[in-house]
Design a protein around this motif. Sequence first.
Motif, PDB file in Angstrom:
ATOM      1  N   LYS A   1       0.883  -0.996   0.039  1.00  0.00           N
ATOM      2  CA  LYS A   1      -0.076  -0.106  -0.180  1.00  0.00           C
ATOM      3  C   LYS A   1       0.810   1.599  -0.316  1.00  0.00           C
ATOM      4  O   LYS A   1       1.530   1.467   0.590  1.00  0.00           O
ATOM      5  CB  LYS A   1      -0.227  -0.026   1.136  1.00  0.00           C
ATOM      6  CG  LYS A   1      -1.516   0.996   1.831  1.00  0.00           C
ATOM      7  CD  LYS A   1      -2.906   1.006   0.618  1.00  0.00           C
ATOM      8  CE  LYS A   1      -3.618   2.942   0.618  1.00  0.00           C
ATOM      9  NZ  LYS A   1      -4.742   2.589  -0.055  1.00  0.00           N
ATOM     10  N   LYS A   2       0.415   1.997  -0.776  1.00  0.00           N
ATOM     11  CA  LYS A   2       1.361   3.607  -1.148  1.00  0.00           C
ATOM     12  C   LYS A   2       0.897   4.210  -0.970  1.00  0.00           C
ATOM     13  O   LYS A   2      -0.499   4.712  -1.391  1.00  0.00           O
ATOM     14  CB  LYS A   2       2.519   3.180  -2.492  1.00  0.00           C
ATOM     15  CG  LYS A   2       3.110   4.219  -2.592  1.00  0.00           C
ATOM     16  CD  LYS A   2       4.152   4.071  -3.954  1.00  0.00           C
ATOM     17  CE  LYS A   2       4.925   4.624  -3.807  1.00  0.00           C
ATOM     18  NZ  LYS A   2       5.941   4.118  -4.948  1.00  0.00           N
ATOM     19  N   THR A   3       0.865   5.176  -0.124  1.00  0.00           N
ATOM     20  CA  THR A   3       0.183   7.016  -0.764  1.00  0.00           C
ATOM     21  C   THR A   3       1.601   7.106   0.206  1.00  0.00           C
ATOM     22  O   THR A   3       2.825   7.540   0.437  1.00  0.00           O
ATOM     23  CB  THR A   3      -0.586   6.410   1.055  1.00  0.00           C
ATOM     24  OG1 THR A   3      -1.771   8.156   1.187  1.00  0.00           O
ATOM     25  CG2 THR A   3       0.505   6.638   2.396  1.00  0.00           C
ATOM     26  N   THR A   4       1.317   9.151   0.036  1.00  0.00           N
ATOM     27  CA  THR A   4       1.680  10.241   0.230  1.00  0.00           C
ATOM     28  C   THR A   4       1.563  11.133   1.290  1.00  0.00           C
ATOM     29  O   THR A   4       0.003  11.068   1.777  1.00  0.00           O
ATOM     30  CB  THR A   4       2.102  11.123  -1.529  1.00  0.00           C
ATOM     31  OG1 THR A   4       2.721  10.332  -2.372  1.00  0.00           O
ATOM     32  CG2 THR A   4       2.745  12.256  -1.283  1.00  0.00           C
ATOM     33  N   ILE A   5       2.292  11.677   1.941  1.00  0.00           N
ATOM     34  CA  ILE A   5       1.913  12.601   3.529  1.00  0.00           C
ATOM     35  C   ILE A   5       1.798  14.069   3.112  1.00  0.00           C
ATOM     36  O   ILE A   5       3.757  14.290   3.395  1.00  0.00           O
ATOM     37  CB  ILE A   5       2.332  11.472   4.635  1.00  0.00           C
ATOM     38  CG1 ILE A   5       2.056  10.192   4.506  1.00  0.00           C
ATOM     39  CG2 ILE A   5       1.626  12.553   5.930  1.00  0.00           C
ATOM     40  CD1 ILE A   5       2.858   9.200   5.751  1.00  0.00           C
TER      41      ILE A   5
ATOM     42  N   PHE B   1       3.976  -6.406  10.773  1.00  0.00           N
ATOM     43  CA  PHE B   1       3.362  -4.432   9.311  1.00  0.00           C
ATOM     44  C   PHE B   1       5.177  -4.419   9.557  1.00  0.00           C
ATOM     45  O   PHE B   1       6.562  -4.455  10.112  1.00  0.00           O
ATOM     46  CB  PHE B   1       2.574  -3.659   9.775  1.00  0.00           C
ATOM     47  CG  PHE B   1       3.149  -3.048  11.425  1.00  0.00           C
ATOM     48  CD1 PHE B   1       3.928  -2.234  11.753  1.00  0.00           C
ATOM     49  CD2 PHE B   1       2.224  -3.124  12.622  1.00  0.00           C
ATOM     50  CE1 PHE B   1       4.525  -1.681  12.915  1.00  0.00           C
ATOM     51  CE2 PHE B   1       2.543  -3.093  14.196  1.00  0.00           C
ATOM     52  CZ  PHE B   1       3.731  -2.094  13.675  1.00  0.00           C
ATOM     53  N   LYS B   2       5.550  -3.728   8.438  1.00  0.00           N
ATOM     54  CA  LYS B   2       6.135  -3.381   7.678  1.00  0.00           C
ATOM     55  C   LYS B   2       6.197  -1.712   6.713  1.00  0.00           C
ATOM     56  O   LYS B   2       5.130  -1.622   6.490  1.00  0.00           O
ATOM     57  CB  LYS B   2       7.777  -4.469   7.206  1.00  0.00           C
ATOM     58  CG  LYS B   2       7.169  -4.539   6.130  1.00  0.00           C
ATOM     59  CD  LYS B   2       7.709  -5.626   5.321  1.00  0.00           C
ATOM     60  CE  LYS B   2       7.429  -6.001   4.190  1.00  0.00           C
ATOM     61  NZ  LYS B   2       8.732  -7.316   4.131  1.00  0.00           N
ATOM     62  N   PHE B   3       7.331  -1.245   6.958  1.00  0.00           N
ATOM     63  CA  PHE B   3       6.819   0.008   6.169  1.00  0.00           C
ATOM     64  C   PHE B   3       8.302   0.881   5.857  1.00  0.00           C
ATOM     65  O   PHE B   3       9.245   0.480   6.324  1.00  0.00           O
ATOM     66  CB  PHE B   3       5.896   1.217   6.291  1.00  0.00           C
ATOM     67  CG  PHE B   3       6.874   2.154   8.009  1.00  0.00           C
ATOM     68  CD1 PHE B   3       7.571   3.426   7.669  1.00  0.00           C
ATOM     69  CD2 PHE B   3       6.544   1.882   9.692  1.00  0.00           C
ATOM     70  CE1 PHE B   3       8.118   4.278   9.163  1.00  0.00           C
ATOM     71  CE2 PHE B   3       7.484   2.696  10.374  1.00  0.00           C
ATOM     72  CZ  PHE B   3       8.234   3.693  10.095  1.00  0.00           C
ATOM     73  N   THR B   4       8.344   1.562   4.825  1.00  0.00           N
ATOM     74  CA  THR B   4       9.505   2.190   4.399  1.00  0.00           C
ATOM     75  C   THR B   4       8.933   3.732   3.699  1.00  0.00           C
ATOM     76  O   THR B   4       8.100   3.524   3.560  1.00  0.00           O
ATOM     77  CB  THR B   4      10.297   1.741   3.345  1.00  0.00           C
ATOM     78  OG1 THR B   4       9.659   1.741   2.299  1.00  0.00           O
ATOM     79  CG2 THR B   4      11.344   0.150   3.610  1.00  0.00           C
TER      80      THR B   4
ATOM     81  N   LEU C   1       5.570   6.874   1.495  1.00  0.00           N
ATOM     82  CA  LEU C   1       5.279   5.305   2.417  1.00  0.00           C
ATOM     83  C   LEU C   1       4.311   4.628   1.556  1.00  0.00           C
ATOM     84  O   LEU C   1       3.126   4.565   1.245  1.00  0.00           O
ATOM     85  CB  LEU C   1       4.489   6.140   3.433  1.00  0.00           C
ATOM     86  CG  LEU C   1       3.610   5.462   4.409  1.00  0.00           C
ATOM     87  CD1 LEU C   1       5.164   5.219   5.707  1.00  0.00           C
ATOM     88  CD2 LEU C   1       2.341   5.816   4.883  1.00  0.00           C
ATOM     89  N   THR C   2       5.235   3.382   2.493  1.00  0.00           N
ATOM     90  CA  THR C   2       4.996   1.969   1.604  1.00  0.00           C
ATOM     91  C   THR C   2       4.412   0.931   2.773  1.00  0.00           C
ATOM     92  O   THR C   2       5.648   1.041   3.896  1.00  0.00           O
ATOM     93  CB  THR C   2       5.571   1.173   0.136  1.00  0.00           C
ATOM     94  OG1 THR C   2       5.821   2.432  -0.692  1.00  0.00           O
ATOM     95  CG2 THR C   2       5.280   0.274   0.159  1.00  0.00           C
ATOM     96  N   TYR C   3       4.044   0.525   2.695  1.00  0.00           N
ATOM     97  CA  TYR C   3       3.341  -0.555   3.778  1.00  0.00           C
ATOM     98  C   TYR C   3       2.667  -1.595   3.209  1.00  0.00           C
ATOM     99  O   TYR C   3       2.231  -1.666   2.746  1.00  0.00           O
ATOM    100  CB  TYR C   3       2.861   0.445   5.489  1.00  0.00           C
ATOM    101  CG  TYR C   3       1.698   0.606   4.769  1.00  0.00           C
ATOM    102  CD1 TYR C   3       0.518  -0.495   5.453  1.00  0.00           C
ATOM    103  CD2 TYR C   3       0.810   1.989   4.995  1.00  0.00           C
ATOM    104  CE1 TYR C   3      -1.274   0.312   5.509  1.00  0.00           C
ATOM    105  CE2 TYR C   3      -0.575   2.046   4.633  1.00  0.00           C
ATOM    106  CZ  TYR C   3      -0.950   1.421   4.809  1.00  0.00           C
ATOM    107  OH  TYR C   3      -2.525   1.351   5.499  1.00  0.00           O
ATOM    108  N   ASP C   4       3.277  -2.339   4.480  1.00  0.00           N
ATOM    109  CA  ASP C   4       2.528  -3.577   4.624  1.00  0.00           C
ATOM    110  C   ASP C   4       1.807  -4.425   5.673  1.00  0.00           C
ATOM    111  O   ASP C   4       2.703  -4.051   6.712  1.00  0.00           O
ATOM    112  CB  ASP C   4       3.713  -5.333   3.833  1.00  0.00           C
ATOM    113  CG  ASP C   4       4.177  -5.000   2.519  1.00  0.00           C
ATOM    114  OD1 ASP C   4       3.403  -4.135   1.630  1.00  0.00           O
ATOM    115  OD2 ASP C   4       5.280  -5.232   2.491  1.00  0.00           O
TER     116      ASP C   4
END
Length: 127
Positions: free
Chosen positions: A36-40, A60-63, A118-121
Motif C-alpha cells: 500500500k502506497k500513499t503520500t503524506i 507490519f513493515k513500512f518504508t 510511504l509504503t506499508y504491508d
Amino acid sequence: MKKGLMLLGIVAAAALFISGCAAKQEKVAHGDVTGKKTTIATGDFFEACDKWTPGDKVSFKFTSSAPVMFNVHYHEKHQKTYAIEQTLKDNFEGSFIVKSADIHCCMWENANDNFVTLTYDMTVEKQ
C-alpha cells in the motif's frame, strides 16, 4: 435578491471546495495489505485503522522517503493507549498482539519540509 442568492451559492460552493482540498486524509480500514502506497503532506498524517480481536497478531513493515513519527494506538475510555510507542523512523518492521477490542490505528506523521512517500504491508493472524 437573485444576485444575492447567486453570490451566496458561489461562496458556499467555494467554501466546500476549499475545505475538501484542505482536509486531512481519511482513516483507512483494512485487513491484510501488501504494498500500500500513499503520500503524506508536510505537517499532515496518515492512519490505517481496523478493529481486531484480542489475541490476534498484527505484523507490519513500512518504508518512507524520509523519517516519519510512527505509532500504533487505540482509544480506551477516552485515553490514548499505545500498542507501539511513538518512534521516528524511515523504515520499520514489527508486530504486536492485540489486547483490546477497540479500533487500533497505525499512524504516520510527517514533520519534514517536503512530502513523504510511504509504503506499508500489514498482515493479521487470527487467534
